[in-house]
Design an enzyme around this catalytic site. Sequence first.
Site, PDB file in Angstrom:
ATOM      1  CE  LYS A 171      -4.283   1.732   2.104  1.00  0.00           C
ATOM      2  NZ  LYS A 171      -5.153   1.528   0.927  1.00  0.00           N
ATOM      3  CD  GLU A 212      -6.309  -3.191  -6.591  1.00  0.00           C
ATOM      4  OE1 GLU A 212      -6.695  -3.614  -5.489  1.00  0.00           O
ATOM      5  OE2 GLU A 212      -5.117  -2.918  -6.822  1.00  0.00           O
TER       6      GLU A 212
END
Length: 286
Positions: free
Chosen positions: A150, A182
Amino acid sequence: MSRIVYVNGDYVPEDEAKVSIFDRGFLMADGVYEVTSVLGGKLIDFDGHAKRLERSLTELDMAMPMSADDLLAIHRELVAKNGIDEGMIYLQVTRGAPGDRDFAFPPEDTPLTVVLFTHNKPGLADSPVAKQGIKVISIEDIRWGRRDIKTVQLLYPSMGKMMAKKAGVDDAWMVEDGAVTEGTSNNAYIVKNGTIITRQLSTDILHGITRAAVLRFAAEAQMKVEERPFTIEEAQNADEAFITSASTFVMPVVEVDGATVGTGRPGPVAARLREIYLEESRNAAI
């Protein structure tokens, strides 16, 4: 009134917060982040976010700047100082400011930069958008290969958001080798014949904390889950579609690339999962 933010050990008004221009997060996007939701003044899934933070840092050869307990204390202090009932806390850790710009990593003893701030979002759980659903378009996924970390490298997701905005919709789903990876800031799902379908974990997608919780709750509710890639065409022909993230929880998707999904209204599976997630998360909040 100015927010109180956390910068490298100090709680300061936001207009007094400063980070060096030589910080590698600013110069190199050399850092990671987490966003933790707050409901009823309590933190949602904090342990999951702390563990993912440590994993992201480890993958980039950085150490945790402090213990999870110390991070928890900072989160709680910011909630208290800013009077947050519903909202989010943003946490960012970068490799710090070694003193000049250099592609090579600085010495390991260079202090990391740690910044946290709050977003006050009244009505976060009772979002009217969840009652009508969102619309998405598809875009090519051209990000780097380690999407499981992330990082603060968010330029392309930001561009994706703007592509969606220019198209008059809410978000974009990214597509690679013919399949959805995603959303720009969320995990993507479809529902067909009662089965929830979402891409399996790998370096291709972020290992969503909300994703893990929702799939666990789905299993406990005896819903069938299939973890595999799906195409845009499958999404357009699905009975339902939805996304999950820390800031949207479970959010129905009612249109993909101009094609109506299902009835064009939020479906029962997404609605039930959102209900379960909010109830269970509130009960487990700390």
